[in-house]
Write a protein that holds these residues in place. Structure first.
Motif, PDB file in Angstrom:
ATOM      1  N   ARG A  84      -7.357   0.574  -0.212  1.00  0.00           N
ATOM      2  CA  ARG A  84      -7.404   1.906   0.398  1.00  0.00           C
ATOM      3  C   ARG A  84      -7.049   2.989  -0.610  1.00  0.00           C
ATOM      4  O   ARG A  84      -6.229   2.805  -1.498  1.00  0.00           O
ATOM      5  N   TYR A 138      -5.465   6.605  -1.428  1.00  0.00           N
ATOM      6  CA  TYR A 138      -4.419   7.465  -0.877  1.00  0.00           C
ATOM      7  C   TYR A 138      -4.720   8.934  -1.160  1.00  0.00           C
ATOM      8  O   TYR A 138      -5.065   9.295  -2.287  1.00  0.00           O
ATOM      9  N   LYS A 139      -4.570   9.739  -0.112  1.00  0.00           N
ATOM     10  CA  LYS A 139      -4.799  11.197  -0.253  1.00  0.00           C
ATOM     11  C   LYS A 139      -3.548  11.879  -0.797  1.00  0.00           C
ATOM     12  O   LYS A 139      -2.436  11.612  -0.341  1.00  0.00           O
ATOM     13  N   LYS A 177      -2.948  16.430   5.564  1.00  0.00           N
ATOM     14  CA  LYS A 177      -2.217  15.229   6.024  1.00  0.00           C
ATOM     15  C   LYS A 177      -2.243  14.141   4.945  1.00  0.00           C
ATOM     16  O   LYS A 177      -2.824  13.066   5.116  1.00  0.00           O
ATOM     17  N   ASP A 212      -1.147  11.208   2.077  1.00  0.00           N
ATOM     18  CA  ASP A 212      -0.264  10.050   1.952  1.00  0.00           C
ATOM     19  C   ASP A 212       0.841  10.358   0.947  1.00  0.00           C
ATOM     20  O   ASP A 212       1.964   9.870   1.065  1.00  0.00           O
ATOM     21  N   ALA A 264       3.526  12.717   5.017  1.00  0.00           N
ATOM     22  CA  ALA A 264       3.323  11.920   3.799  1.00  0.00           C
ATOM     23  C   ALA A 264       4.263  10.728   3.796  1.00  0.00           C
ATOM     24  O   ALA A 264       5.386  10.799   4.297  1.00  0.00           O
ATOM     25  N   ARG A 265       3.799   9.637   3.182  1.00  0.00           N
ATOM     26  CA  ARG A 265       4.637   8.427   3.086  1.00  0.00           C
ATOM     27  C   ARG A 265       5.407   8.371   1.792  1.00  0.00           C
ATOM     28  O   ARG A 265       6.328   7.575   1.632  1.00  0.00           O
ATOM     29  N   LEU A 274       3.328   2.029  -2.302  1.00  0.00           N
ATOM     30  CA  LEU A 274       2.730   2.346  -0.990  1.00  0.00           C
ATOM     31  C   LEU A 274       2.074   1.104  -0.392  1.00  0.00           C
ATOM     32  O   LEU A 274       2.129   0.878   0.821  1.00  0.00           O
TER      33      LEU A 274
END
Ligand code: NAD
Length: 356
Positions: free
Chosen positions: A3, A5-6, A66, A68, A91-92, A286
């Motif tokens: 994936r 990540y943004k 929005k 990550d 955000a993570r 992540l």
């Protein structure tokens, strides 16, 4: 495929552009939004990076993307508002620049906000990815130096630029041992007015729980590193043990002497080489909670407390016990306590920064 990540990057100055370009070059990330209060910088960065979402308000940009990862590279006085914006965006991971803050009042609030949100965070002490830094770490960890008794770091650049780096790398060489106390002196008021506010010179000691002594010097009185031409890279960081020493020169390779002989090698601080692994390890963390980023906030925050303890010692005198039990405004404490006299230089090349 893994994936993507943004990412939102805030503060499109020197370091913001380094971060954005490195995220963009890594196929695990996509820079989806950029922000700066300087609209000319913002437009130039958005065009260069090919990013459509842009704005002057970090909270708004982050709310629309929005992300990550919320990354901010503003100057050191802008911290809490950015952490709040990052957390509010969902955000993570928050990636921030050093230093964590200019005072423990702010730094402890940043720590509280991160802890209560559960958001991961990293602090950019990316010099440690340099091959010469890695080599010194490898030699120290191999046991070839015998019992490590001292870690040390010097830089001719001033405190708010450099101390965070020196503490991080010496702590790393010392296995990230906890610190028990710190004590320091400072001299020269010129750089207290800088955007990286600092005494012109600070020098101090750290007692680590494993018995190792830390010695740190930043600024006008720090010794020259004559092997290095570039002034900002005149940093010497190393470890001494019962059987030898190993040290890195930020702009000039590494060297070591052990019972087996002496060695040296190349290496120079280089953002283009140091940033990619720093950014890649954000994707790793992540992806997998167990792959904790080496530049994680919890570790960096221990270094930050050491820096704040050194500042308090300048102001209050004596040894300052760690961990700190109450927050304070260390910058204000320095402003009222660093003596008026002019700083004395360790070499003429320092005059251009400290005696103007
Ligand atoms: N890790 C390293 O090796 C390293 C090297 C240099 C600087 N730094 C650190 O990086 C940080 C940034 O330094 P720099 O040299 O990139 O500074 P800079 O002045 O080049 O860039 C900072 C940018 O932030 C923008 N900004 C300020 N307030 C803002 C806000 N509220 N919202 C959005 N944008 C805002 C400014 O307009 C500017 O464009 C500092 O904390 C500095 O200590 C780290």
């Amino acid at each position: 495929m893994a994936r993507k990540y943004k990412v939102v990057v805030v503060g499109m100055g020197k370091r913001g552009m380094h971060h954005a370009a490195t995220f963009q070059a890594n196929d695990r990330f996509e820079v989806a939004g950029v922000c700066d209060i300087d609209t000319a910088r913002l437009e130039a960065a958005a065009a260069k990076l090919g990013v459509a979402v842009k704005g002057t308000d970090a909270r708004e940009v982050a709310a629309s993307v929005k992300p990550d990862v919320f990354c901010f590279c503003t100057l050191p006085h802008v911290r809490t508002s950015m952490i709040e914006a990052g957390i509010a965006s969902g955000a993570r991971l928050i990636a921030m620049e050093k230093p964590i803050a200019l005072s423990s009042n702010v730094g402890f609030e940043v720590r509280r906000l991160l802890a209560s949100s559960g958001v991961k965070a990293v602090v950019s002490h990316q010099h440690r990815y340099g091959v010469h830094y890695q080599k010194v770490k490898e030699i120290v960890a191999s046991g070839a130096l015998g019992r490590i008794h001292t870690v040390y770091g010097t830089a001719t650049g001033w405190m708010t630029h450099m101390l965070s780096h020196l503490i991080d790398y010496t702590r790393w060489f010392n296995g990230e041992a906890e610190a028990e106390w710190a004590m320091a002196q400072a001299s020269g008021r010129g750089k207290l007015a800088d955007i990286h506010p600092s005494p012109d010179y600070i020098a101090g000691f750290v007692q680590y729980a494993n018995g190792v002594r830390g010695i740190l010097e930043c600024g006008a009185g720090a010794p020259d590193v004559p092997e290095v031409d570039y002034w900002w890279r005149k940093c010497r960081i190393g470890a001494q043990g019962s059987d030898g020493f190993a040290e890195v020169l930020t702009g000039g390779g590494w060297r070591a002497v052990t019972k087996q002989g002496s060695w040296s090698g190349e290496g120079c601080m280089n953002y283009e080489l140091d940033m990619p692994p720093y950014i890649q390890q954000m994707a790793d963390w992540l992806d997998d909670d167990a792959r904790v980023h080496p530049c994680n906030f919890a570790s960096a925050c221990q270094g930050f407390e050491i820096a704040m303890a050194l500042c308090r010692s300048v102001a209050e005198g004596g040894q300052i016990a760690l961990p700190l039990t109450r927050p304070a405004d260390e910058l204000e404490m320095l402003r009222t306590s660093v003596p008026e006299g002019k700083v004395l230089l360790s070499m003429p090349a320092n005059a251009k920064e400290y005696l103007s």
